[in-house]
Motif scaffolding. Structure first.
Motif, PDB file in Angstrom:
ATOM      1  N   HIS A 113       0.789  -0.981  -0.129  1.00 23.54           N
ATOM      2  CA  HIS A 113      -0.071  -0.353  -0.577  1.00 23.54           C
ATOM      3  C   HIS A 113       0.431   1.193   0.561  1.00 23.54           C
ATOM      4  O   HIS A 113       2.171   1.386   0.828  1.00 23.54           O
ATOM      5  CB  HIS A 113      -0.990  -0.089   1.157  1.00 23.54           C
ATOM      6  CG  HIS A 113      -2.020   0.742   1.107  1.00 23.54           C
ATOM      7  ND1 HIS A 113      -1.839   2.045   1.625  1.00 23.54           N
ATOM      8  CD2 HIS A 113      -3.208   0.792   0.915  1.00 23.54           C
ATOM      9  CE1 HIS A 113      -3.144   2.828   1.570  1.00 23.54           C
ATOM     10  NE2 HIS A 113      -3.845   1.989   0.378  1.00 23.54           N
ATOM     11  N   PRO A 114       1.036   2.216  -0.549  1.00 28.85           N
ATOM     12  CA  PRO A 114       1.104   3.969  -0.682  1.00 28.85           C
ATOM     13  C   PRO A 114       1.734   4.253   0.401  1.00 28.85           C
ATOM     14  O   PRO A 114       2.713   5.003   0.447  1.00 28.85           O
ATOM     15  CB  PRO A 114       0.550   4.268  -1.445  1.00 28.85           C
ATOM     16  CG  PRO A 114      -0.324   3.733  -2.472  1.00 28.85           C
ATOM     17  CD  PRO A 114      -0.235   2.920  -1.558  1.00 28.85           C
ATOM     18  N   THR A 115       1.290   4.039   1.902  1.00 23.45           N
ATOM     19  CA  THR A 115       0.974   4.801   2.913  1.00 23.45           C
ATOM     20  C   THR A 115       2.072   3.515   3.255  1.00 23.45           C
ATOM     21  O   THR A 115       3.285   4.877   4.156  1.00 23.45           O
ATOM     22  CB  THR A 115      -0.266   4.543   3.957  1.00 23.45           C
ATOM     23  OG1 THR A 115      -0.633   2.555   4.036  1.00 23.45           O
ATOM     24  CG2 THR A 115      -1.025   5.444   3.437  1.00 23.45           C
ATOM     25  N   ASN A 116       3.027   3.020   3.433  1.00 24.07           N
ATOM     26  CA  ASN A 116       4.379   1.924   3.280  1.00 24.07           C
ATOM     27  C   ASN A 116       5.408   3.169   2.838  1.00 24.07           C
ATOM     28  O   ASN A 116       6.506   3.965   3.761  1.00 24.07           O
ATOM     29  CB  ASN A 116       4.512   1.248   3.137  1.00 24.07           C
ATOM     30  CG  ASN A 116       3.984   0.253   3.764  1.00 24.07           C
ATOM     31  OD1 ASN A 116       3.735  -0.133   4.532  1.00 24.07           O
ATOM     32  ND2 ASN A 116       2.363  -0.798   3.190  1.00 24.07           N
ATOM     33  N   ARG A 117       5.283   3.395   1.314  1.00 24.21           N
ATOM     34  CA  ARG A 117       6.416   4.040   1.003  1.00 24.21           C
ATOM     35  C   ARG A 117       6.149   5.081   1.065  1.00 24.21           C
ATOM     36  O   ARG A 117       6.870   6.771   2.111  1.00 24.21           O
ATOM     37  CB  ARG A 117       6.354   3.909  -0.681  1.00 24.21           C
ATOM     38  CG  ARG A 117       7.408   5.407  -1.044  1.00 24.21           C
ATOM     39  CD  ARG A 117       7.380   4.267  -2.917  1.00 24.21           C
ATOM     40  NE  ARG A 117       6.274   4.188  -2.938  1.00 24.21           N
ATOM     41  CZ  ARG A 117       4.868   4.832  -3.666  1.00 24.21           C
ATOM     42  NH1 ARG A 117       4.932   6.623  -2.916  1.00 24.21           N
ATOM     43  NH2 ARG A 117       3.696   4.914  -4.060  1.00 24.21           N
ATOM     44  N   MET A 118       4.602   6.159   1.050  1.00 24.92           N
ATOM     45  CA  MET A 118       4.415   7.750   1.829  1.00 24.92           C
ATOM     46  C   MET A 118       5.365   7.966   3.062  1.00 24.92           C
ATOM     47  O   MET A 118       6.146   9.026   3.613  1.00 24.92           O
ATOM     48  CB  MET A 118       2.907   8.300   1.944  1.00 24.92           C
ATOM     49  CG  MET A 118       2.573   8.301   0.463  1.00 24.92           C
ATOM     50  SD  MET A 118       0.787   7.697   0.775  1.00 24.92           S
ATOM     51  CE  MET A 118       0.373   9.778   1.000  1.00 24.92           C
ATOM     52  N   THR A 119       4.764   6.885   4.469  1.00 21.81           N
ATOM     53  CA  THR A 119       5.075   6.831   5.661  1.00 21.81           C
ATOM     54  C   THR A 119       6.993   7.426   6.177  1.00 21.81           C
ATOM     55  O   THR A 119       8.073   8.342   6.315  1.00 21.81           O
ATOM     56  CB  THR A 119       4.592   6.195   6.823  1.00 21.81           C
ATOM     57  OG1 THR A 119       3.757   6.356   6.849  1.00 21.81           O
ATOM     58  CG2 THR A 119       5.429   6.433   8.040  1.00 21.81           C
ATOM     59  N   ALA A 120       7.980   6.594   4.900  1.00 23.12           N
ATOM     60  CA  ALA A 120       9.206   6.620   4.855  1.00 23.12           C
ATOM     61  C   ALA A 120       9.967   7.849   4.165  1.00 23.12           C
ATOM     62  O   ALA A 120      10.473   7.920   4.193  1.00 23.12           O
ATOM     63  CB  ALA A 120       9.770   5.321   4.005  1.00 23.12           C
ATOM     64  N   THR A 121       8.969   8.417   3.452  1.00 20.88           N
ATOM     65  CA  THR A 121       9.561   9.344   2.489  1.00 20.88           C
ATOM     66  C   THR A 121       9.274  10.440   3.968  1.00 20.88           C
ATOM     67  O   THR A 121      10.412  11.964   3.523  1.00 20.88           O
ATOM     68  CB  THR A 121       8.058   9.867   1.307  1.00 20.88           C
ATOM     69  OG1 THR A 121       8.845   8.300   0.462  1.00 20.88           O
ATOM     70  CG2 THR A 121       9.207  11.472   0.753  1.00 20.88           C
ATOM     71  N   MET A 122       8.266  10.734   4.405  1.00 23.00           N
ATOM     72  CA  MET A 122       7.616  11.622   5.531  1.00 23.00           C
ATOM     73  C   MET A 122       8.881  11.559   6.845  1.00 23.00           C
ATOM     74  O   MET A 122       8.868  12.725   7.752  1.00 23.00           O
ATOM     75  CB  MET A 122       6.613  11.838   5.701  1.00 23.00           C
ATOM     76  CG  MET A 122       5.438  11.904   4.496  1.00 23.00           C
ATOM     77  SD  MET A 122       5.940  13.540   3.371  1.00 23.00           S
ATOM     78  CE  MET A 122       5.728  14.842   5.985  1.00 23.00           C
ATOM     79  N   ALA A 123       9.530  10.730   7.062  1.00 27.71           N
ATOM     80  CA  ALA A 123      10.303  10.745   8.177  1.00 27.71           C
ATOM     81  C   ALA A 123      11.498  11.197   8.530  1.00 27.71           C
ATOM     82  O   ALA A 123      12.574  10.871   9.402  1.00 27.71           O
ATOM     83  CB  ALA A 123      10.477   9.297   8.349  1.00 27.71           C
ATOM     84  N   GLU A 124      11.670  12.215   7.404  1.00 28.24           N
ATOM     85  CA  GLU A 124      13.267  12.523   7.313  1.00 28.24           C
ATOM     86  C   GLU A 124      14.162  11.252   7.501  1.00 28.24           C
ATOM     87  O   GLU A 124      15.327  11.980   8.212  1.00 28.24           O
ATOM     88  CB  GLU A 124      13.247  13.697   7.864  1.00 28.24           C
ATOM     89  CG  GLU A 124      12.034  14.531   7.783  1.00 28.24           C
ATOM     90  CD  GLU A 124      11.876  16.014   8.371  1.00 28.24           C
ATOM     91  OE1 GLU A 124      13.053  15.293  10.171  1.00 28.24           O
ATOM     92  OE2 GLU A 124      11.386  16.435   8.690  1.00 28.24           O
ATOM     93  N   LEU A 125      14.542  10.747   6.972  1.00 23.69           N
ATOM     94  CA  LEU A 125      15.335   9.827   7.341  1.00 23.69           C
ATOM     95  C   LEU A 125      17.066  10.139   6.949  1.00 23.69           C
ATOM     96  O   LEU A 125      17.092  10.742   6.114  1.00 23.69           O
ATOM     97  CB  LEU A 125      15.514   8.054   6.669  1.00 23.69           C
ATOM     98  CG  LEU A 125      13.910   7.394   7.123  1.00 23.69           C
ATOM     99  CD1 LEU A 125      13.327   6.530   6.386  1.00 23.69           C
ATOM    100  CD2 LEU A 125      14.060   6.766   8.688  1.00 23.69           C
ATOM    101  N   GLU A 126      17.789   9.719   7.674  1.00 24.02           N
ATOM    102  CA  GLU A 126      19.501   9.917   7.476  1.00 24.02           C
ATOM    103  C   GLU A 126      20.017   8.539   7.526  1.00 24.02           C
ATOM    104  O   GLU A 126      19.970   7.397   7.296  1.00 24.02           O
ATOM    105  CB  GLU A 126      19.799  10.260   8.644  1.00 24.02           C
ATOM    106  CG  GLU A 126      18.919  12.126   9.188  1.00 24.02           C
ATOM    107  CD  GLU A 126      19.896  12.876  10.158  1.00 24.02           C
ATOM    108  OE1 GLU A 126      20.697  11.746  11.194  1.00 24.02           O
ATOM    109  OE2 GLU A 126      19.051  14.107  10.018  1.00 24.02           O
TER     110      GLU A 126
END
Length: 220
Positions: free
Chosen positions: A46-59
């Motif tokens: 589901h796209p919410t998986n990728r959307m969350t990863a995108t919004m997480a400001e990962l480093e």
């Protein structure tokens, strides 16, 4: 150094591939293999998986814990940002863990992934191991959301961030009933678990709408 999970004392694992698991008198609902396969087919990518990863400001060096990881889609979507860290998925359903492990076999960054069987309310991880923890479309499945968020607080280091995401269904979070689908209630649960600065945001991608609640663990 290989990653070694930490286990709560007194929380045994019942590998019956279905029904309920009793973790220290906490009843954990576990999908059987067929239901898990159907869930993965419907929601695994589901796209919410990728959307969350995108919004997480990962480093690059983040250690991410996905609570209720399913087939691991959100973690796999994180590899473009987390280049030298760890990607850890936890799920109470053995079939979810099996499929999540299968999907990273042969990837160039396979060594970054770890998938562990366990419930949100008793994460098989040591204190302060993570810099990011998230739960995507899973909070309404937890037996005890308050206990699960307390566990997220425990495994996060100071300054770590937590994200609770769900598909926006008529302005509510996911398909849960009652307070657990209210983002303001989730803000309160996060505060009670020790998190600070909780905020709600809404995101869109095509026809998909998502509600995100995020907060931080204080440094002390």
């Amino acid at each position: 150094m290989p990653f070694e999970p930490w286990h709560h004392h007194g929380h045994g694992h019942d590998h019956d591939h279905g029904g309920g698991h009793d973790h220290g008198h906490l009843q954990i609902n576990v999908l059987n293999d067929a239901d898990a396969a159907r869930y993965i087919e419907a929601w695994g990518e589901h796209p919410t998986n990728r959307m969350t990863a995108t919004m997480a400001e990962l480093e690059p060096r983040d250690v991410v814990v996905d609570i209720g990881c399913g087939s691991g889609a959100a973690l796999r979507a994180s590899t473009g940002w987390v280049l030298k860290g760890r990607l850890i998925g936890v799920d109470p359903t053995p079939e979810m863990i099996r499929q999540a492990k299968e999907k990273v076999v042969g990837l160039s960054d396979e060594a970054q992934f770890t998938f562990l069987e366990g419930p949100a309310e008793a994460l098989p991880l040591e204190d302060g191991i993570a810099s990011v923890a998230w739960a995507i479309n899973t909070l309404d499945h937890w037996s005890d959301p308050a206990a699960g968020l307390s566990e997220a607080h425990r495994v996060l280091r100071g300054g770590g961030r937590v994200l609770v995401a769900a598909e926006d269904v008529d302005g509510r979070m996911g398909h849960g009933d009652g307070a657990i689908s209210d983002p303001e209630h989730i803000k309160g649960l996060l505060a009670a678990a020790g998190f600070r600065g909780a905020e709600v945001s809404r995101h869109f991608e095509g026809d998909v709408k998502m509600i995100l609640v995020r907060a931080r663990r204080p440094w002390s």
